[in-house]
Design a protein around this motif. Structure first.
Motif, PDB file in Angstrom:
ATOM      1  N   PRO A  57     -86.138 -60.949 -60.970  1.00 52.81           N
ATOM      2  CA  PRO A  57     -87.496 -60.815 -61.498  1.00 52.81           C
ATOM      3  C   PRO A  57     -88.404 -59.992 -60.592  1.00 52.81           C
ATOM      4  O   PRO A  57     -88.150 -59.846 -59.398  1.00 52.81           O
ATOM      5  CB  PRO A  57     -87.985 -62.265 -61.581  1.00 52.81           C
ATOM      6  CG  PRO A  57     -87.234 -62.959 -60.480  1.00 52.81           C
ATOM      7  CD  PRO A  57     -85.866 -62.306 -60.461  1.00 52.81           C
ATOM      8  N   ALA A  58     -89.469 -59.490 -61.182  1.00 52.83           N
ATOM      9  CA  ALA A  58     -90.461 -58.728 -60.432  1.00 52.83           C
ATOM     10  C   ALA A  58     -91.335 -59.636 -59.591  1.00 52.83           C
ATOM     11  O   ALA A  58     -91.316 -60.865 -59.729  1.00 52.83           O
ATOM     12  CB  ALA A  58     -91.339 -57.937 -61.408  1.00 52.83           C
ATOM     13  N   CYS A  59     -92.108 -59.027 -58.735  1.00 58.55           N
ATOM     14  CA  CYS A  59     -93.212 -59.709 -58.060  1.00 58.55           C
ATOM     15  C   CYS A  59     -94.484 -59.202 -58.722  1.00 58.55           C
ATOM     16  O   CYS A  59     -94.793 -58.007 -58.650  1.00 58.55           O
ATOM     17  CB  CYS A  59     -93.241 -59.376 -56.571  1.00 58.55           C
ATOM     18  SG  CYS A  59     -94.649 -60.110 -55.684  1.00 58.55           S
ATOM     19  N   TYR A  60     -95.169 -60.094 -59.417  1.00 58.85           N
ATOM     20  CA  TYR A  60     -96.422 -59.652 -60.033  1.00 58.85           C
ATOM     21  C   TYR A  60     -97.613 -60.119 -59.200  1.00 58.85           C
ATOM     22  O   TYR A  60     -97.490 -60.995 -58.336  1.00 58.85           O
ATOM     23  CB  TYR A  60     -96.530 -60.095 -61.491  1.00 58.85           C
ATOM     24  CG  TYR A  60     -96.362 -61.562 -61.773  1.00 58.85           C
ATOM     25  CD1 TYR A  60     -97.429 -62.451 -61.651  1.00 58.85           C
ATOM     26  CD2 TYR A  60     -95.141 -62.065 -62.212  1.00 58.85           C
ATOM     27  CE1 TYR A  60     -97.284 -63.788 -61.948  1.00 58.85           C
ATOM     28  CE2 TYR A  60     -94.981 -63.404 -62.510  1.00 58.85           C
ATOM     29  CZ  TYR A  60     -96.060 -64.264 -62.374  1.00 58.85           C
ATOM     30  OH  TYR A  60     -95.906 -65.596 -62.667  1.00 58.85           O
ATOM     31  N   ALA A  62     -86.703 -52.015 -53.541  1.00 59.34           N
ATOM     32  CA  ALA A  62     -86.525 -50.625 -53.103  1.00 59.34           C
ATOM     33  C   ALA A  62     -85.745 -49.815 -54.139  1.00 59.34           C
ATOM     34  O   ALA A  62     -85.596 -48.601 -53.990  1.00 59.34           O
ATOM     35  CB  ALA A  62     -85.797 -50.589 -51.758  1.00 59.34           C
ATOM     36  N   THR A  63     -85.258 -50.482 -55.195  1.00 62.09           N
ATOM     37  CA  THR A  63     -84.497 -49.791 -56.232  1.00 62.09           C
ATOM     38  C   THR A  63     -85.409 -49.363 -57.376  1.00 62.09           C
ATOM     39  O   THR A  63     -86.533 -49.862 -57.528  1.00 62.09           O
ATOM     40  CB  THR A  63     -83.370 -50.689 -56.785  1.00 62.09           C
ATOM     41  OG1 THR A  63     -83.944 -51.821 -57.457  1.00 62.09           O
ATOM     42  CG2 THR A  63     -82.460 -51.179 -55.656  1.00 62.09           C
ATOM     43  N   CYS A 106     -85.778 -59.744 -51.690  1.00 55.91           N
ATOM     44  CA  CYS A 106     -86.809 -59.082 -52.490  1.00 55.91           C
ATOM     45  C   CYS A 106     -87.037 -57.656 -52.005  1.00 55.91           C
ATOM     46  O   CYS A 106     -87.144 -56.719 -52.811  1.00 55.91           O
ATOM     47  CB  CYS A 106     -88.117 -59.872 -52.433  1.00 55.91           C
ATOM     48  SG  CYS A 106     -88.064 -61.483 -53.237  1.00 55.91           S
ATOM     49  N   ASP A 107     -87.112 -57.473 -50.702  1.00 49.45           N
ATOM     50  CA  ASP A 107     -87.315 -56.133 -50.143  1.00 49.45           C
ATOM     51  C   ASP A 107     -86.199 -55.185 -50.566  1.00 49.45           C
ATOM     52  O   ASP A 107     -86.453 -54.016 -50.913  1.00 49.45           O
ATOM     53  CB  ASP A 107     -87.383 -56.201 -48.614  1.00 49.45           C
ATOM     54  CG  ASP A 107     -88.664 -56.833 -48.105  1.00 49.45           C
ATOM     55  OD1 ASP A 107     -89.655 -56.854 -48.859  1.00 49.45           O
ATOM     56  OD2 ASP A 107     -88.668 -57.328 -46.959  1.00 49.45           O
ATOM     57  N   SER A 108     -84.975 -55.664 -50.557  1.00 53.27           N
ATOM     58  CA  SER A 108     -83.832 -54.818 -50.936  1.00 53.27           C
ATOM     59  C   SER A 108     -83.881 -54.458 -52.414  1.00 53.27           C
ATOM     60  O   SER A 108     -83.660 -53.308 -52.795  1.00 53.27           O
ATOM     61  CB  SER A 108     -82.519 -55.543 -50.614  1.00 53.27           C
ATOM     62  OG  SER A 108     -82.374 -55.756 -49.235  1.00 53.27           O
ATOM     63  N   VAL A 109     -84.160 -55.456 -53.253  1.00 50.15           N
ATOM     64  CA  VAL A 109     -84.198 -55.212 -54.694  1.00 50.15           C
ATOM     65  C   VAL A 109     -85.356 -54.300 -55.064  1.00 50.15           C
ATOM     66  O   VAL A 109     -85.211 -53.356 -55.860  1.00 50.15           O
ATOM     67  CB  VAL A 109     -84.301 -56.540 -55.460  1.00 50.15           C
ATOM     68  CG1 VAL A 109     -84.546 -56.285 -56.944  1.00 50.15           C
ATOM     69  CG2 VAL A 109     -83.038 -57.368 -55.276  1.00 50.15           C
ATOM     70  N   SER A 162     -93.588 -53.837 -57.733  1.00 46.96           N
ATOM     71  CA  SER A 162     -93.346 -55.076 -56.989  1.00 46.96           C
ATOM     72  C   SER A 162     -93.509 -54.895 -55.486  1.00 46.96           C
ATOM     73  O   SER A 162     -93.831 -55.855 -54.771  1.00 46.96           O
ATOM     74  CB  SER A 162     -91.933 -55.599 -57.286  1.00 46.96           C
ATOM     75  OG  SER A 162     -91.818 -56.036 -58.622  1.00 46.96           O
ATOM     76  N   VAL A 163     -93.284 -53.676 -54.999  1.00 49.45           N
ATOM     77  CA  VAL A 163     -93.404 -53.417 -53.559  1.00 49.45           C
ATOM     78  C   VAL A 163     -94.825 -53.699 -53.081  1.00 49.45           C
ATOM     79  O   VAL A 163     -95.034 -54.439 -52.104  1.00 49.45           O
ATOM     80  CB  VAL A 163     -93.002 -51.969 -53.224  1.00 49.45           C
ATOM     81  CG1 VAL A 163     -93.222 -51.688 -51.738  1.00 49.45           C
ATOM     82  CG2 VAL A 163     -91.550 -51.709 -53.601  1.00 49.45           C
ATOM     83  N   SER A 164     -95.807 -53.147 -53.762  1.00 49.08           N
ATOM     84  CA  SER A 164     -97.198 -53.360 -53.347  1.00 49.08           C
ATOM     85  C   SER A 164     -97.645 -54.793 -53.620  1.00 49.08           C
ATOM     86  O   SER A 164     -98.403 -55.378 -52.835  1.00 49.08           O
ATOM     87  CB  SER A 164     -98.124 -52.367 -54.061  1.00 49.08           C
ATOM     88  OG  SER A 164     -98.019 -52.487 -55.471  1.00 49.08           O
ATOM     89  N   ASN A 165     -97.188 -55.380 -54.715  1.00 51.63           N
ATOM     90  CA  ASN A 165     -97.566 -56.763 -55.013  1.00 51.63           C
ATOM     91  C   ASN A 165     -97.030 -57.726 -53.956  1.00 51.63           C
ATOM     92  O   ASN A 165     -97.732 -58.647 -53.519  1.00 51.63           O
ATOM     93  CB  ASN A 165     -97.048 -57.169 -56.392  1.00 51.63           C
ATOM     94  CG  ASN A 165     -97.800 -56.499 -57.522  1.00 51.63           C
ATOM     95  OD1 ASN A 165     -98.946 -56.094 -57.365  1.00 51.63           O
ATOM     96  ND2 ASN A 165     -97.161 -56.388 -58.673  1.00 51.63           N
ATOM     97  N   LEU A 166     -95.780 -57.514 -53.532  1.00 57.04           N
ATOM     98  CA  LEU A 166     -95.181 -58.384 -52.520  1.00 57.04           C
ATOM     99  C   LEU A 166     -95.906 -58.250 -51.187  1.00 57.04           C
ATOM    100  O   LEU A 166     -96.050 -59.243 -50.456  1.00 57.04           O
ATOM    101  CB  LEU A 166     -93.701 -58.044 -52.346  1.00 57.04           C
ATOM    102  CG  LEU A 166     -92.900 -58.966 -51.423  1.00 57.04           C
ATOM    103  CD1 LEU A 166     -92.790 -60.367 -52.028  1.00 57.04           C
ATOM    104  CD2 LEU A 166     -91.508 -58.400 -51.144  1.00 57.04           C
ATOM    105  N   SER A 167     -96.385 -57.066 -50.876  1.00 58.09           N
ATOM    106  CA  SER A 167     -97.051 -56.848 -49.590  1.00 58.09           C
ATOM    107  C   SER A 167     -98.385 -57.592 -49.495  1.00 58.09           C
ATOM    108  O   SER A 167     -98.912 -57.774 -48.398  1.00 58.09           O
ATOM    109  CB  SER A 167     -97.294 -55.347 -49.378  1.00 58.09           C
ATOM    110  OG  SER A 167     -98.272 -54.840 -50.289  1.00 58.09           O
TER     111      SER A 167
END
Length: 293
Positions: free
Chosen positions: A198-201, A243-244, A238-241, A250-255
């Protein structure tokens, strides 16, 4: 009370519209405490009696919406495999605004096809498959007091897609029902689902929702819930996924979030809900967690 929906839109108490992520946070905050009060810890008595006791009036669904007419105590008891020491009870959590279990309007549990292990595709009128990094989800379901496997219990599991939307509710996926399914606990005390990561929203740590029922018949009848909780996904995975391709947002949301600040997992930084991961973004991952109920 949760916000009222009008023409598929959510509104705040002052009447102003809420966007996708905000309505989720508002609903979650207001329901989190109530969900935590729903159930008590299993004791050392018969399973059927326990499940009847757990189906208190605090269950979010009214009796009118439960289609099963068999009293809880009269249902076939769940068979327990022999177990050893007890396990930590997984915390009760909110089901959020998009459960699809009848507690927020939409009920997918009574749809033919919901009992399945592979939840990547929609069923019924649509066969759309959710895209994303493959994820196998394996839950061990145990009696928190004894450690015994709750063989014959059922798990309803759901999560958002790669874009952060929940089928049946998201504006672009209202006609989809993918990433939702019910499975019985097998003889080993496990349930397994094939899905996508799943994404990080915005506003939430990456997670997966689940509800435990006494058996499949109770689940598909939208009957009493034994346990409602969530699975947290580890940051390294999550970081690995993310990056695809396809997970860019999701990258910015997770940060902007963390386990320790997440409104659901911050009580203990998700210690008792954090899945163990194996695999890779290229070949797919397996998330495993043992939950005490």
């Amino acid at each position: 009370m949760p916000e009222k929906r009008t023409d598929e839109r959510w509104t705040a108490p002052d009447g102003s519209p809420l966007d996708e992520e905000d309505r989720g946070l508002v609903y979650d905050i207001r329901t989190l405490i109530d969900r935590r009060r729903v159930l008590g810890l299993f004791g050392g008595i018969a399973t059927a009696t326990l499940l009847a006791a757990c189906s208190s009036p605090a269950d979010p669904r009214s009796s009118a919406s439960v289609t099963s007419t068999t009293p809880d105590a009269a249902r076939t008891p769940t068979t327990r495999a022999t177990g050893g020491a007890g396990v930590v009870e997984v915390p009760d959590e909110t089901a959020g605004p998009f459960p699809g279990d009848g507690s927020n309007g939409i009920d997918v549990l009574d749809d033919s096809g919901i009992v399945r292990s592979d939840i990547r595709s929609s069923f019924g009128s649509s066969t759309t498959t959710a895209e994303g990094v493959p994820l196998t989800i394996r839950l061990g379901v145990r009696d928190a007091a004894t450690g015994a496997a709750l063989v014959g219990a059922a798990v309803y599991l759901w999560h958002c897609d790669r874009s952060g939307e929940y089928s049946l509710y998201g504006q672009s996926v209202q006609n989809e029902n993918y990433l939702r399914g019910v499975q019985p606990v097998d003889a080993s005390g496990n349930v397994t689902f094939r899905s996508i990561f799943p994404a990080c929203y915005s506003g939430r740590w990456p997670h997966i929702h689940f509800e435990v029922y006494s058996d499949v018949a109770t689940a598909v009848a939208s009957g009493p819930i034994v346990k409602t909780s969530q699975i947290a996904l580890p940051q390294e995975t999550c970081d690995s996924v993310y990056a695809t391709a396809g997970y860019e947002q999701s990258v910015s949301n997770l940060s902007r979030t963390s386990l320790s600040s997440d409104m659901v997992f911050r009580d203990d930084s998700g210690i008792h809900q954090l899945a163990t991961m194996t695999g890779s973004a290229a070949s797919g991952y397996t998330a495993a967690l043992t939950v005490g109920v």
